[in-house]
Design a protein around this motif. Structure first.
Motif, PDB file in Angstrom:
ATOM      1  N   ASN A  11       0.820  -1.212   0.000  1.00  0.00           N
ATOM      2  CA  ASN A  11       0.000   0.000   0.000  1.00  0.00           C
ATOM      3  C   ASN A  11       0.855   1.264   0.000  1.00  0.00           C
ATOM      4  OD1 ASN A  11      -2.352  -1.478  -0.031  1.00  0.00           O
ATOM      5  ND2 ASN A  11      -2.757  -1.274   2.156  1.00  0.00           N
ATOM      6  N   GLU A  12       1.992   1.238   0.701  1.00  0.00           N
ATOM      7  CA  GLU A  12       2.895   2.384   0.687  1.00  0.00           C
ATOM      8  C   GLU A  12       3.428   2.629  -0.720  1.00  0.00           C
ATOM      9  OE1 GLU A  12       4.640   1.965   5.272  1.00  0.00           O
ATOM     10  OE2 GLU A  12       5.793   1.212   3.565  1.00  0.00           O
ATOM     11  N   PHE A  13       3.796   1.553  -1.406  1.00  0.00           N
ATOM     12  CA  PHE A  13       4.311   1.697  -2.765  1.00  0.00           C
ATOM     13  C   PHE A  13       3.215   2.229  -3.688  1.00  0.00           C
ATOM     14  CE2 PHE A  13       5.712   0.659  -6.964  1.00  0.00           C
ATOM     15  CZ  PHE A  13       7.096   0.738  -6.908  1.00  0.00           C
ATOM     16  N   GLU A  42     -10.726  10.267  -2.582  1.00  0.00           N
ATOM     17  CA  GLU A  42     -11.421   9.150  -3.228  1.00  0.00           C
ATOM     18  C   GLU A  42     -10.560   8.525  -4.313  1.00  0.00           C
ATOM     19  OE1 GLU A  42     -15.715   8.118  -5.332  1.00  0.00           O
ATOM     20  OE2 GLU A  42     -14.996  10.176  -5.293  1.00  0.00           O
ATOM     21  N   GLN A  43      -9.919   9.350  -5.146  1.00  0.00           N
ATOM     22  CA  GLN A  43      -9.049   8.829  -6.199  1.00  0.00           C
ATOM     23  C   GLN A  43      -7.934   7.972  -5.614  1.00  0.00           C
ATOM     24  OE1 GLN A  43      -8.074  12.680  -7.956  1.00  0.00           O
ATOM     25  NE2 GLN A  43      -8.947  12.014  -9.903  1.00  0.00           N
ATOM     26  N   ILE A  44      -7.319   8.461  -4.557  1.00  0.00           N
ATOM     27  CA  ILE A  44      -6.203   7.736  -3.946  1.00  0.00           C
ATOM     28  C   ILE A  44      -6.675   6.425  -3.339  1.00  0.00           C
ATOM     29  CG2 ILE A  44      -4.431   7.818  -2.156  1.00  0.00           C
ATOM     30  CD1 ILE A  44      -4.397  10.894  -2.536  1.00  0.00           C
ATOM     31  N   CYS A  45      -7.790   6.472  -2.632  1.00  0.00           N
ATOM     32  CA  CYS A  45      -8.316   5.259  -1.989  1.00  0.00           C
ATOM     33  C   CYS A  45      -8.694   4.196  -3.018  1.00  0.00           C
ATOM     34  CB  CYS A  45      -9.518   5.598  -1.115  1.00  0.00           C
ATOM     35  SG  CYS A  45      -9.092   6.468   0.421  1.00  0.00           S
ATOM     36  N   ILE A  46      -9.305   4.613  -4.133  1.00  0.00           N
ATOM     37  CA  ILE A  46      -9.668   3.663  -5.182  1.00  0.00           C
ATOM     38  C   ILE A  46      -8.407   3.023  -5.766  1.00  0.00           C
ATOM     39  CG2 ILE A  46     -10.594   3.475  -7.528  1.00  0.00           C
ATOM     40  CD1 ILE A  46     -12.718   5.513  -6.744  1.00  0.00           C
ATOM     41  N   TYR A  47      -7.373   3.836  -5.976  1.00  0.00           N
ATOM     42  CA  TYR A  47      -6.135   3.316  -6.562  1.00  0.00           C
ATOM     43  C   TYR A  47      -5.469   2.297  -5.631  1.00  0.00           C
ATOM     44  CZ  TYR A  47      -1.800   3.311  -9.223  1.00  0.00           C
ATOM     45  OH  TYR A  47      -0.722   2.929  -9.997  1.00  0.00           O
ATOM     46  N   ILE A  48      -5.513   2.556  -4.340  1.00  0.00           N
ATOM     47  CA  ILE A  48      -4.819   1.683  -3.384  1.00  0.00           C
ATOM     48  C   ILE A  48      -5.665   0.484  -2.989  1.00  0.00           C
ATOM     49  CG2 ILE A  48      -3.826   1.558  -1.060  1.00  0.00           C
ATOM     50  CD1 ILE A  48      -3.139   4.543  -1.343  1.00  0.00           C
ATOM     51  N   TRP A  49      -6.926   0.733  -2.624  1.00  0.00           N
ATOM     52  CA  TRP A  49      -7.754  -0.334  -2.058  1.00  0.00           C
ATOM     53  C   TRP A  49      -8.821  -0.871  -3.005  1.00  0.00           C
ATOM     54  CZ3 TRP A  49      -6.415   3.817   1.368  1.00  0.00           C
ATOM     55  CH2 TRP A  49      -5.543   3.443   2.402  1.00  0.00           C
ATOM     56  N   GLY A  50      -8.937  -0.311  -4.193  1.00  0.00           N
ATOM     57  CA  GLY A  50      -9.924  -0.812  -5.137  1.00  0.00           C
ATOM     58  C   GLY A  50     -11.215  -0.022  -5.113  1.00  0.00           C
ATOM     59  N   TYR A  51     -12.035  -0.293  -6.132  1.00  0.00           N
ATOM     60  CA  TYR A  51     -13.264   0.483  -6.333  1.00  0.00           C
ATOM     61  C   TYR A  51     -14.212   0.370  -5.147  1.00  0.00           C
ATOM     62  CZ  TYR A  51     -16.967   2.677  -9.090  1.00  0.00           C
ATOM     63  OH  TYR A  51     -17.930   3.532  -9.558  1.00  0.00           O
ATOM     64  N   SER A  77     -11.450   4.248   6.234  1.00  0.00           N
ATOM     65  CA  SER A  77     -11.745   5.588   6.732  1.00  0.00           C
ATOM     66  C   SER A  77     -10.684   6.574   6.276  1.00  0.00           C
ATOM     67  CB  SER A  77     -11.795   5.567   8.265  1.00  0.00           C
ATOM     68  OG  SER A  77     -10.501   5.275   8.789  1.00  0.00           O
ATOM     69  N   ASN A  78     -10.994   7.857   6.428  1.00  0.00           N
ATOM     70  CA  ASN A  78     -10.011   8.895   6.138  1.00  0.00           C
ATOM     71  C   ASN A  78      -8.782   8.733   7.013  1.00  0.00           C
ATOM     72  OD1 ASN A  78     -11.321  10.298   4.076  1.00  0.00           O
ATOM     73  ND2 ASN A  78     -12.535  11.509   5.511  1.00  0.00           N
ATOM     74  N   ASN A  79      -8.992   8.247   8.234  1.00  0.00           N
ATOM     75  CA  ASN A  79      -7.865   8.045   9.137  1.00  0.00           C
ATOM     76  C   ASN A  79      -6.886   7.013   8.595  1.00  0.00           C
ATOM     77  OD1 ASN A  79      -8.839   9.896  10.972  1.00  0.00           O
ATOM     78  ND2 ASN A  79      -9.911   8.371  12.208  1.00  0.00           N
ATOM     79  N   SER A  80      -7.400   6.003   7.876  1.00  0.00           N
ATOM     80  CA  SER A  80      -6.533   4.968   7.299  1.00  0.00           C
ATOM     81  C   SER A  80      -5.609   5.564   6.243  1.00  0.00           C
ATOM     82  CB  SER A  80      -7.365   3.840   6.688  1.00  0.00           C
ATOM     83  OG  SER A  80      -8.128   3.172   7.668  1.00  0.00           O
ATOM     84  N   LYS A  90       1.313   9.245   6.550  1.00  0.00           N
ATOM     85  CA  LYS A  90       2.284   9.501   7.618  1.00  0.00           C
ATOM     86  C   LYS A  90       3.436   8.502   7.573  1.00  0.00           C
ATOM     87  CE  LYS A  90       2.569  10.194  12.633  1.00  0.00           C
ATOM     88  NZ  LYS A  90       1.797  10.211  13.911  1.00  0.00           N
ATOM     89  N   LEU A  91       3.119   7.232   7.329  1.00  0.00           N
ATOM     90  CA  LEU A  91       4.157   6.198   7.243  1.00  0.00           C
ATOM     91  C   LEU A  91       5.089   6.444   6.059  1.00  0.00           C
ATOM     92  CD1 LEU A  91       2.037   3.009   8.039  1.00  0.00           C
ATOM     93  CD2 LEU A  91       3.793   4.033   9.497  1.00  0.00           C
TER      94      LEU A  91
END
Length: 225
Positions: free
Chosen positions: A153-155, A172-181, A186-189, A195-196
């Motif tokens: 996920n970092e990569f 939303e764009q970033i989350c879809i790219y990392i975790w799928g449609y 959460s935003n915290n994730s 941060k990491l």
């Protein structure tokens, strides 16, 4: 790869986008031929995946117009038509290959790889930003020529920011790219992931390379472009 998918079947489009992003492709999706044409005139794509029968402009018409204007990227046609005459029409319009519905996603990925190989596209395998290097092919990240280990996920986060350096990306764009449609995070994730990554790419004496755009999302700072 940067891919444009034009498909008016929402369920099929959703599934294809999910699979392509899992393969680390950057995907823009539209549901009609006119939007497909507009995007291709304003952005560069390595591959277009066009449904034959779409509202406003058919995949065949989009294909013809793009080839007439000199588009040299790959074009893969999706069609329910399997008659020889229809297939010939599709190829004669400028498509590199076709895939008859219904199809397995494994076959779609194989056809995509084949089209891209035939096009002999030059792929930017190493992206350089300041003192950072991201090798897309080997999944290696270097800072000052020193390798730092990144999780999947970092990569993915860093890759998406690098590919779109200089552009603001929404959460939303970033989350879809990392975790799928169908992401369910959460935003915290996302903030925790950013941060990491910052700890691994930033110089502690300077501002973070990943800029928080309040109320929207993130981008790489302008001086990194």
């Amino acid at each position: 790869m940067k891919i444009l998918l034009a498909e008016d079947d929402a369920r099929l489009r959703k599934n294809i986008v999910y699979i392509l992003r899992k393969e680390f492709h950057h995907v823009i999706e539209v549901d009609n031929g006119l939007d497909a044409l507009d995007h291709t005139f304003s952005e560069n794509f390595d591959l277009l995946i066009l449904d034959w029968m779409m509202p406003q402009l058919s995949g065949i018409e989009v294909c013809k117009r793009l080839r007439d204007t000199g588009f040299s990227g790959g074009i893969l046609m999706l069609t329910a038509k399997d008659d020889t005459s229809d297939i010939i029409q599709g190829l004669d319009s400028g498509a590199d290959d076709y895939l008859v519905k219904p199809f397995k996603m494994e076959e779609l990925l194989a056809r995509i790889r084949a089209v891209l190989r035939r096009k002999e596209k030059v792929i930017e395998q190493v992206i350089q930003v300041e003192n950072l290097q991201l090798n897309i092919d080997s999944r290696v990240f270097l800072r000052d020529n020193t390798e730092f280990e990144l999780t999947k996920n970092e990569f993915a986060l860093l890759e998406f920011l690098f590919i779109n350096k200089g552009h603001v990306l929404t959460r939303e764009q970033i989350c879809i790219y990392i975790w799928g449609y169908d992401f369910d995070v959460s935003n915290n994730s996302l903030d925790a992931l950013v941060k990491l990554v910052r700890k691994k790419i930033d110089n502690s004496h300077e501002k973070s390379l990943i800029q928080n755009v309040r109320g929207i999302g993130y981008k790489l700072r302008d001086y990194c472009v």
